[in-house]
Design an enzyme around this catalytic site. Sequence first.
Site, PDB file in Angstrom:
ATOM      1  N   ASP A 152      -9.250  45.295  24.136  1.00 50.09           N
ATOM      2  CA  ASP A 152      -9.656  45.938  22.891  1.00 50.09           C
ATOM      3  C   ASP A 152      -8.563  46.892  22.435  1.00 50.09           C
ATOM      4  O   ASP A 152      -8.012  47.664  23.248  1.00 50.09           O
ATOM      5  CB  ASP A 152     -10.957  46.712  23.091  1.00 50.09           C
ATOM      6  CG  ASP A 152     -12.154  45.777  23.264  1.00 50.09           C
ATOM      7  OD1 ASP A 152     -11.966  44.553  23.153  1.00 50.09           O
ATOM      8  OD2 ASP A 152     -13.260  46.280  23.524  1.00 50.09           O
TER       9      ASP A 152
ATOM     10  N   ASP B  94     -23.610  40.211  17.511  1.00 53.41           N
ATOM     11  CA  ASP B  94     -23.787  41.500  18.192  1.00 53.41           C
ATOM     12  C   ASP B  94     -25.220  41.973  17.983  1.00 53.41           C
ATOM     13  O   ASP B  94     -25.723  41.980  16.852  1.00 53.41           O
ATOM     14  CB  ASP B  94     -22.798  42.523  17.647  1.00 53.41           C
ATOM     15  CG  ASP B  94     -21.358  42.038  17.788  1.00 53.41           C
ATOM     16  OD1 ASP B  94     -21.047  41.409  18.825  1.00 53.41           O
ATOM     17  OD2 ASP B  94     -20.545  42.270  16.874  1.00 53.41           O
TER      18      ASP B  94
END
Length: 388
Positions: free
Chosen positions: A157, A278
């Site tokens: 990330d 998500d």
Amino acid sequence: MLESKSFREPIENKVKEGMCLFGICLGMQLLFESGTEGGKTPTPGLSLIEGNIEKFSQDITIPHVGWSQVKLKNNHEITRNLEDDYFYFVHSYKGNNVKADNIIGETMYGELFPSFVAHENIMGTQFHPEKQQKRVEYPKGIWEADRMQLELIPAIDLIDGKCVRLTEGELNQKKTYSNKPYEIAKYFEEQGASRLHLVDLDGAFKGQMTNIKTIERIVQAIDTPVQVGGGIRNFEKITSLLDLGVDRIILGTKAYKDPEFLQTVLEKYQNQVVVGVDVKADKVATEGWVQVSETSTYDYIRTLVDKGVKRIILTDVSRDGKLEGLNLQLLKELLSFNINIIMSGGVGSLDDLIDLMDLQSENLEGVILGKALYENRFELKTALQEVK
């Protein structure tokens, strides 16, 4: 089959002698008096349990395939260590006119049907208990020849060109692990990674990618395929990333908010598009997990299947970065869809990977590994050995 193979008499004799008989799926159906699976005319069964077998209503999708809940109804010796749980089904026919005393467990699929039956020394399950390996002490190695393939995908990330991890997607819970993400990528490649998962977190929060140069350097530094997400909002960005050598594009917010855009992208890049789903409290979250919609996870994935999406990344935001294990209940509920799932959010130990392997689902394609690797809970090469 019972008659042509001369199975009926030896089975009946063994049952009379007191031997336990356990039927699974079609084997359970054979325990009843008759069934119509071979055609419209009922075919005689073993008549060891009262009742017959009939096809599900045409109003629901058949076959019934996937993980569904079995609610235990009557006490039985075989269920003493069991509780209501999800088990794997694949069938188009069900028990009918079964005596209530013989029903050990029931399942809802369009209608309530007996999924677990027993009478004296005779037992049967419509589901496949062999898929639920944790419940039974099978001989060591019994599954090794037929184990599913699970791709382990390390995550990198990115914020401000640095390798970071968040907890539950919160920027105020950020931890930086490296100022040189390309070196992290090289390390994962050396450990045996077959794919890397890159997320431009700046892009996810701001709606516009800002770590393109870092992504490009990572792609150039390794030979391992890379999938990239975070802030991809237009067709030009997709094309430029693929031109850089990115293998797969992950669409999250844009896919949810602009179905027509998703359809257009799928028409050209169907095999290279992954949709990020998500989840917060069973609702779809977008904009870097900041906004939570009113759309249920189940309904959204059903829409994606209808559009022709081949692969999703399923993330339980509440577990992401917490190292407390994956949301297996959520996963089991969704594995019945005809779509490949990469699970994400919560892996904290090798046991979590074993739990995934135990599901034995062809639709479970992989799992994303994040903080567990960075916090040295285990090494990637060790995990790869574990899931072989």
